[in-house]
Each structure stands twice: as C-alpha cells, then as structure tokens.
Design an enzyme around this catalytic site. Sequence first.
Site, PDB file in Angstrom:
ATOM      1  CG  HIS A  99     -60.504 -76.385  75.050  1.00  0.00           C
ATOM      2  ND1 HIS A  99     -61.826 -76.007  75.045  1.00  0.00           N
ATOM      3  CD2 HIS A  99     -59.791 -75.237  75.189  1.00  0.00           C
ATOM      4  CE1 HIS A  99     -61.906 -74.683  75.175  1.00  0.00           C
ATOM      5  NE2 HIS A  99     -60.686 -74.196  75.257  1.00  0.00           N
ATOM      6  N   GLY A 106     -71.636 -74.200  67.008  1.00  0.00           N
ATOM      7  CA  GLY A 106     -71.954 -74.983  68.210  1.00  0.00           C
ATOM      8  C   GLY A 106     -71.149 -74.654  69.442  1.00  0.00           C
TER       9      GLY A 106
END
Length: 233
Positions: A107, A177
């Site tokens: 990202h 996570g």
Amino acid sequence: MSEKRIVVLTGAGISAESGVRTFRDGDGLWEEHRIEDVATPQAWRADPMFVWRFYQARRRQLLDVKPNPAHFALAEMAQNREHFTLITQNVDDLHERAGTSNTIHMHGRLETLRCERSGRNEVRMDENELLDEFLTCSCCSEPVRLRPDIVWFGETPMFMNEIYAAVEQCDVFVVVGSSGHVYPAANLVNIAKAAGATTMLVNLEAPLNVDAFDEVHLGKAGVLLPDLLKRLA
Ligand code: APR
C-alpha cells in the site's frame, strides 16, 4: 528436508503497540476521518491541500515512533531464513527500522513521495520536507507537485505479481494485525490455503476472515508473535 517457505502479511495492528493508530479500531483513523475525504484519488483532486496535510502529519509521526518486539521478531526471522517473505499493508517504516530490509509495501510508504508526472518516488524526510506546504519533485526538468506515495482506495496495490508468486508457493502463511476488510490483502490467506499452506493469525480480535485460518492466536502482536515465530524457526 528443505526449509519451509514462510510468508507473513502484516497490517496496522502490528504497529499499534508502537503508537501508530490503526484504521478500524475504536480509536482508529477512520473514526475521525472519512476515507472519501483523505484516501482516494478523488479526494486528492478535490482538495489536495487537505489530503497533503493529513499525510504530512502521518509522515511527521514516523519520527516519534519505534519498532516493537513484533517487528524485531520478524526481522530476526528475515535475517536467519532463506525462504521468508514479509508483505505489509503498512505505510510506516517500522519493519525497516527493526532490520527487515526487503519488506514488500503493497500500500505504499510514507517516507517516499511520488512525482505526479513521471511516477518516480523519492525519499523526502528532511525536517523542512515535513511541513504543510506542497513539495516538488527533483526528477522533471520543470519540477511538479509530489503526491503521497500511498495506494489509495480505487488504486491498484503495488508488487502484486511478486506477492501472488510468494503466497502461491508458501508452506506457512501468517497474518498479523489486520482486520480483513481490505482486498486484495484480505484474500491472500485464501490463496495460501488453496495452495496447501498452513495459515496462522495473530490479532487482537477476530477479523472478518477469521474462518480462513488454521491457527488463531488472539492477543497483542508484541506479546504473541515472538513465541509463535520461535516455534516456526
Ligand atoms: N496486536 C495485534 N493486533 C492488533 C493490535 C495489537 N497490538 N492492535 C490492534 N490489532 C488488530 C485489530 O483488532 C484489527 O483487527 O489489528 C487490526 C487492524 O485493522 P485495521 O485498522 O483495519 O488495519 P488493516 O487491516 O491493516 O487495514 C488495511 O486499510 O485503510 C486501509 O490502506 C489502509 O493498509 C490499510 C488497510
């Protein structure tokens, strides 16, 4: 027997104990900001200064945070194994600062900025590059405005060929996570599973895609991940 191929995908939760806010927890960034206002190409076109300032604040925050035991445990594994790939959805530099040099940032990254004309990125983290004013590139003959080097909603994540190749060939796929909301990252576990890998999760709460994991470890990454990785070593 040949060494197992391990692929790890991390999300915002791994940096939570370092003081970086996640996106979708109660105190997450998307509680305070609308995705449409700061994390889309449309937002950048409509109000670039607002988007710029949001990311400049996040870039400044990098100077105040430090890697935690989960980042360090992954770095140790990266340094000691031949067949290990670390993919992150995170745009912070905590994996690098812990010592994992070849992390795949699907990202994008906060330390780099991207020229809107050439598409080239450059590290721009000097003190005077973290202010609220726009910056221009150093790659064009007539410098043009730089944009955050971030994959926004509606844009294609980076390095997908490399990512699919690693996931399709792995023996163990570990997610740390991540809430499982954002695709294609949330689907990588299914690709790993279809390829025959054992799938493992370390997350504070059960994510949306929890059913895709063979092993689920609920709790803090900084506490649980170092022991899990020792078991895999
Ligand atoms: N240890 C482990 N997991 C944690 C911890 C912790 N200390 N703290 C929070 N978590 C978990 C939360 O329970 C949650 O499931 O981390 C997850 C974080 O989820 P998100 O905030 O949705 O982050 P992520 O999945 O990485 O988001 C994906 O969304 O907005 C975009 O581009 C952005 O890369 C990001 C993508």
